[in-house]
Design a protein around this motif. Structure first.
Motif, PDB file in Angstrom:
ATOM      1  N   TYR A 228     -15.139  43.878 -29.270  1.00 27.09           N
ATOM      2  CA  TYR A 228     -14.833  42.469 -29.794  1.00 27.09           C
ATOM      3  C   TYR A 228     -13.334  42.551 -30.267  1.00 27.09           C
ATOM      4  CZ  TYR A 228     -19.311  40.158 -29.654  1.00 27.09           C
ATOM      5  OH  TYR A 228     -20.684  39.777 -29.247  1.00 27.09           O
ATOM      6  N   TYR A 229     -12.590  41.291 -30.097  1.00 23.78           N
ATOM      7  CA  TYR A 229     -11.059  41.468 -30.216  1.00 23.78           C
ATOM      8  C   TYR A 229     -10.894  40.199 -31.180  1.00 23.78           C
ATOM      9  CZ  TYR A 229     -10.253  45.024 -26.705  1.00 23.78           C
ATOM     10  OH  TYR A 229     -10.476  46.061 -25.936  1.00 23.78           O
ATOM     11  N   PRO A 230     -10.061  39.833 -32.059  1.00 23.02           N
ATOM     12  CA  PRO A 230      -9.701  38.902 -32.680  1.00 23.02           C
ATOM     13  C   PRO A 230      -8.473  38.112 -31.837  1.00 23.02           C
ATOM     14  CG  PRO A 230      -8.549  40.743 -33.720  1.00 23.02           C
ATOM     15  CD  PRO A 230      -9.382  41.204 -32.742  1.00 23.02           C
ATOM     16  N   TYR A 231      -8.776  37.072 -31.053  1.00 26.30           N
ATOM     17  CA  TYR A 231      -8.448  36.399 -29.933  1.00 26.30           C
ATOM     18  C   TYR A 231      -7.092  35.742 -30.331  1.00 26.30           C
ATOM     19  CZ  TYR A 231      -7.367  34.803 -25.144  1.00 26.30           C
ATOM     20  OH  TYR A 231      -6.712  34.541 -23.906  1.00 26.30           O
ATOM     21  N   ASN A 232      -7.268  35.085 -31.700  1.00 24.78           N
ATOM     22  CA  ASN A 232      -6.200  34.072 -32.052  1.00 24.78           C
ATOM     23  C   ASN A 232      -5.201  34.781 -33.071  1.00 24.78           C
ATOM     24  OD1 ASN A 232      -5.136  31.727 -31.747  1.00 24.78           O
ATOM     25  ND2 ASN A 232      -6.225  30.815 -33.515  1.00 24.78           N
ATOM     26  N   ILE A 233      -5.077  36.173 -33.207  1.00 26.09           N
ATOM     27  CA  ILE A 233      -4.094  36.691 -34.099  1.00 26.09           C
ATOM     28  C   ILE A 233      -2.609  36.401 -33.784  1.00 26.09           C
ATOM     29  CG2 ILE A 233      -5.832  38.634 -34.440  1.00 26.09           C
ATOM     30  CD1 ILE A 233      -3.796  40.179 -32.561  1.00 26.09           C
TER      31      ILE A 233
ATOM     32  N   ASN B   3     -15.174  38.714 -26.973  1.00 27.62           N
ATOM     33  CA  ASN B   3     -16.152  39.771 -26.356  1.00 27.62           C
ATOM     34  C   ASN B   3     -15.607  40.170 -24.821  1.00 27.62           C
ATOM     35  OD1 ASN B   3     -19.468  40.381 -25.154  1.00 27.62           O
ATOM     36  ND2 ASN B   3     -18.084  41.846 -26.414  1.00 27.62           N
ATOM     37  N   ASN B   4     -15.101  41.534 -24.858  1.00 26.04           N
ATOM     38  CA  ASN B   4     -14.743  41.947 -23.282  1.00 26.04           C
ATOM     39  C   ASN B   4     -15.275  43.224 -23.045  1.00 26.04           C
ATOM     40  OD1 ASN B   4     -13.176  41.543 -21.061  1.00 26.04           O
ATOM     41  ND2 ASN B   4     -11.293  42.080 -21.703  1.00 26.04           N
ATOM     42  N   TYR B   5     -15.632  43.333 -22.119  1.00 26.52           N
ATOM     43  CA  TYR B   5     -16.520  44.776 -21.511  1.00 26.52           C
ATOM     44  C   TYR B   5     -15.057  45.649 -20.875  1.00 26.52           C
ATOM     45  CZ  TYR B   5     -21.114  43.565 -22.720  1.00 26.52           C
ATOM     46  OH  TYR B   5     -22.209  43.254 -23.398  1.00 26.52           O
ATOM     47  N   ASN B   6     -14.265  46.034 -21.522  1.00 22.22           N
ATOM     48  CA  ASN B   6     -12.903  47.023 -21.021  1.00 22.22           C
ATOM     49  C   ASN B   6     -12.832  48.095 -21.890  1.00 22.22           C
ATOM     50  OD1 ASN B   6     -12.166  46.025 -23.455  1.00 22.22           O
ATOM     51  ND2 ASN B   6     -10.135  45.148 -22.712  1.00 22.22           N
ATOM     52  N   GLY B   7     -14.002  48.640 -22.687  1.00 24.39           N
ATOM     53  CA  GLY B   7     -13.422  49.789 -23.671  1.00 24.39           C
ATOM     54  C   GLY B   7     -13.880  51.075 -22.842  1.00 24.39           C
ATOM     55  N   ILE B   8     -13.333  52.190 -23.067  1.00 28.49           N
ATOM     56  CA  ILE B   8     -13.345  53.458 -22.663  1.00 28.49           C
ATOM     57  C   ILE B   8     -13.854  54.793 -23.624  1.00 28.49           C
ATOM     58  CG2 ILE B   8     -11.971  53.065 -20.559  1.00 28.49           C
ATOM     59  CD1 ILE B   8      -9.613  54.736 -21.971  1.00 28.49           C
ATOM     60  N   SER B   9     -14.500  55.629 -23.286  1.00 30.26           N
ATOM     61  CA  SER B   9     -14.704  56.774 -24.381  1.00 30.26           C
ATOM     62  C   SER B   9     -14.944  57.894 -23.663  1.00 30.26           C
ATOM     63  CB  SER B   9     -15.825  56.567 -25.245  1.00 30.26           C
ATOM     64  OG  SER B   9     -16.974  56.579 -24.159  1.00 30.26           O
ATOM     65  N   ASN B  10     -14.780  59.056 -24.250  1.00 28.60           N
ATOM     66  CA  ASN B  10     -14.848  60.500 -23.532  1.00 28.60           C
ATOM     67  C   ASN B  10     -15.334  61.273 -24.640  1.00 28.60           C
ATOM     68  OD1 ASN B  10     -12.297  62.049 -24.410  1.00 28.60           O
ATOM     69  ND2 ASN B  10     -11.490  59.888 -23.485  1.00 28.60           N
ATOM     70  N   TYR B  11     -16.313  62.322 -24.434  1.00 33.10           N
ATOM     71  CA  TYR B  11     -16.658  63.417 -25.195  1.00 33.10           C
ATOM     72  C   TYR B  11     -16.639  64.878 -24.265  1.00 33.10           C
ATOM     73  CZ  TYR B  11     -20.224  66.171 -27.430  1.00 33.10           C
ATOM     74  OH  TYR B  11     -20.895  67.492 -28.309  1.00 33.10           O
ATOM     75  N   ASP B  12     -16.062  65.785 -25.175  1.00 34.73           N
ATOM     76  CA  ASP B  12     -16.102  66.976 -24.599  1.00 34.73           C
ATOM     77  C   ASP B  12     -16.630  67.935 -25.678  1.00 34.73           C
ATOM     78  OD1 ASP B  12     -14.928  66.971 -21.756  1.00 34.73           O
ATOM     79  OD2 ASP B  12     -13.492  65.971 -22.841  1.00 34.73           O
ATOM     80  N   GLY B  13     -17.752  68.831 -25.321  1.00 35.99           N
ATOM     81  CA  GLY B  13     -18.238  69.754 -26.432  1.00 35.99           C
ATOM     82  C   GLY B  13     -18.856  70.873 -25.917  1.00 35.99           C
ATOM     83  N   LEU B  14     -18.606  71.894 -26.814  1.00 38.88           N
ATOM     84  CA  LEU B  14     -19.273  73.201 -26.745  1.00 38.88           C
ATOM     85  C   LEU B  14     -20.378  73.267 -27.654  1.00 38.88           C
ATOM     86  CD1 LEU B  14     -19.242  76.119 -25.530  1.00 38.88           C
ATOM     87  CD2 LEU B  14     -17.801  76.783 -27.495  1.00 38.88           C
TER      88      LEU B  14
ATOM     89  N   TYR C 233      -6.095  42.598 -28.007  1.00 35.75           N
ATOM     90  CA  TYR C 233      -6.906  42.232 -26.890  1.00 35.75           C
ATOM     91  C   TYR C 233      -5.898  42.256 -25.575  1.00 35.75           C
ATOM     92  CZ  TYR C 233      -4.358  37.868 -27.200  1.00 35.75           C
ATOM     93  OH  TYR C 233      -3.428  36.755 -27.176  1.00 35.75           O
ATOM     94  N   TYR C 234      -4.604  42.026 -25.919  1.00 35.58           N
ATOM     95  CA  TYR C 234      -3.571  42.481 -24.821  1.00 35.58           C
ATOM     96  C   TYR C 234      -3.088  43.580 -24.593  1.00 35.58           C
ATOM     97  CZ  TYR C 234      -0.533  41.960 -29.041  1.00 35.58           C
ATOM     98  OH  TYR C 234       0.006  42.227 -30.217  1.00 35.58           O
ATOM     99  N   ASP C 235      -3.426  44.749 -25.426  1.00 34.64           N
ATOM    100  CA  ASP C 235      -3.090  46.015 -25.411  1.00 34.64           C
ATOM    101  C   ASP C 235      -4.077  46.770 -25.657  1.00 34.64           C
ATOM    102  OD1 ASP C 235      -1.697  48.218 -24.719  1.00 34.64           O
ATOM    103  OD2 ASP C 235      -0.329  47.878 -26.244  1.00 34.64           O
ATOM    104  N   PRO C 236      -5.458  47.139 -25.213  1.00 34.33           N
ATOM    105  CA  PRO C 236      -6.554  47.693 -25.662  1.00 34.33           C
ATOM    106  C   PRO C 236      -6.024  49.212 -25.988  1.00 34.33           C
ATOM    107  CG  PRO C 236      -7.042  46.360 -23.780  1.00 34.33           C
ATOM    108  CD  PRO C 236      -5.674  46.434 -23.928  1.00 34.33           C
ATOM    109  N   LYS C 237      -5.300  49.727 -24.915  1.00 35.33           N
ATOM    110  CA  LYS C 237      -4.857  51.207 -25.194  1.00 35.33           C
ATOM    111  C   LYS C 237      -4.156  51.519 -26.478  1.00 35.33           C
ATOM    112  CE  LYS C 237      -6.611  52.228 -21.029  1.00 35.33           C
ATOM    113  NZ  LYS C 237      -7.073  50.977 -20.645  1.00 35.33           N
ATOM    114  N   ALA C 238      -3.689  50.587 -27.082  1.00 37.24           N
ATOM    115  CA  ALA C 238      -2.970  50.687 -28.428  1.00 37.24           C
ATOM    116  C   ALA C 238      -4.025  51.217 -29.446  1.00 37.24           C
ATOM    117  CB  ALA C 238      -2.389  49.509 -28.851  1.00 37.24           C
ATOM    118  N   GLY C 239      -5.347  50.813 -29.033  1.00 30.70           N
ATOM    119  CA  GLY C 239      -6.479  51.379 -29.964  1.00 30.70           C
ATOM    120  C   GLY C 239      -7.043  52.861 -29.662  1.00 30.70           C
ATOM    121  N   TYR C 240      -6.380  53.656 -28.799  1.00 34.96           N
ATOM    122  CA  TYR C 240      -7.058  54.715 -28.116  1.00 34.96           C
ATOM    123  C   TYR C 240      -6.888  55.955 -29.111  1.00 34.96           C
ATOM    124  CZ  TYR C 240      -8.575  58.502 -25.008  1.00 34.96           C
ATOM    125  OH  TYR C 240      -9.080  59.579 -24.732  1.00 34.96           O
ATOM    126  N   GLY C 241      -7.832  56.609 -29.494  1.00 36.91           N
ATOM    127  CA  GLY C 241      -7.766  57.542 -30.616  1.00 36.91           C
ATOM    128  C   GLY C 241      -9.077  58.255 -30.935  1.00 36.91           C
TER     129      GLY C 241
END
Length: 317
Positions: free
Chosen positions: A45-50, A69-80, A119-127
């Protein structure tokens, strides 16, 4: 208002693992595994009127907040992941598990928020993911006391005495894990913004003082005036999402159980369980508002983390 992308794809999760298991002797097993997970097209979910960084423009100036609401998120997990188990013939079972992992995403979840959801730069939230815990260790010990009929000791006692000495069982569970991250915020102006990182992130881990060094962050980010006069940040802060970690978690649970074998068909189970046996304080993440008076300080304990004791009885037939 709520808006949904009508062309949203289905979310997808891909999982894989490589696992090796080895038995040592007749009572010991060790398991080591690499586990990987990738998620794509995750619900966000993004605030679209910011007010947009740098321009102060809004998509719909005459409207209020719009949750998009936009289905564009990504995730990754690596574990030992490592697990060891010992099963003795005298009623003793012991397990030891350890996981060393890292999980990242740009979408905290369908109904979760982040400081700067663009919403215009989803990768800015990657962390680091909000649930990222680098290290988790757990251990359990279960022991059935060897007293009563058919056991090593007192195996020829009378039925009433057997009711007293037989069927005792204890278990001990210990859990130690590192803390989860917190997303820092400037706490002023528009849109929601993370601070600039101006120094190394260090931890004093003080409960009464500062958990981390607050001087490593700055909220002095240039601003401009939006078309309607609102003060707006000119850019996103340099600190990435979820880079500061809060206190870890450690707890010991203890259980005592008595199985009262009334007859061959009827058994009464009596339980006494203590969760967080030593009433160890479990603290919340530190204050994340850079401009707040309590920034970097622990302000409370986690809900329902105090010691709890329960008694239970169960009749089986």
């Amino acid at each position: 208002m709520i808006a949904v992308n009508r062309d949203n794809p289905n979310s997808m999760v891909q999982e894989w693992n490589l696992q090796v298991e080895r038995q040592f002797g007749s009572n010991n097993v060790v398991n080591i595994a690499y586990v990987g997970t990738r998620g794509t097209d995750l619900s966000t979910y993004y605030p679209y009127n910011i007010y947009q960084f740098g321009t102060g423009k809004q998509n719909f100036p005459g409207l209020g907040a719009i949750n998009y609401n936009n289905y564009n998120g990504i995730s990754n997990y690596d574990g030992l992941q490592m697990h060891a188990e010992h099963r003795a013939t005298n009623g003793l079972v012991a397990t030891f598990s350890y996981a060393w992992s890292h999980t990242l995403d740009d979408s905290p979840g369908a109904f979760q928020g982040q400081t700067a959801a663009l919403y215009y730069d989803p990768k800015a939230g990657y962390g680091n993911s909000s649930q990222d815990q680098r290290q988790v260790f757990s251990s359990s010990i279960l022991y059935q006391l060897p007293f009563g009929r058919g056991q090593r000791f007192a195996n020829n006692v009378s039925r009433p005495m057997d009711w007293l000495v037989d069927g005792w069982q204890t278990s001990l569970i210990g859990l130690v894990q590192s803390g989860t991250p917190v997303d820092l915020e400037t706490g002023q102006d528009n849109p929601g913004n993370r601070p600039d990182l101006t120094g190394a992130i260090t931890y004093s881990k003080s409960i009464s003082g500062f958990w981390f060094n607050p001087k490593a962050f700055s909220a002095n980010i240039p601003t401009i005036a939006a078309p309607d006069g609102t003060t707006v940040y000119s850019r996103l802060g340099t600190l990435r999402r979820n880079q500061v970690y809060g206190p870890g978690y450690r707890v010991v649970n203890f259980s005592l159980q008595k199985n009262l074998h009334l007859t061959d068909k009827y058994t009464m189970e009596l339980h006494g369980d203590a969760f967080n046996l030593f009433n160890t304080a479990e603290f919340t993440n530190p204050n994340a508002n850079v401009t707040g008076s309590n920034f970097g300080q622990i302000e409370g304990t986690q809900a329902y983390s105090n010691r709890e004791i329960q008694l239970a009885a169960r009749f089986t037939f």
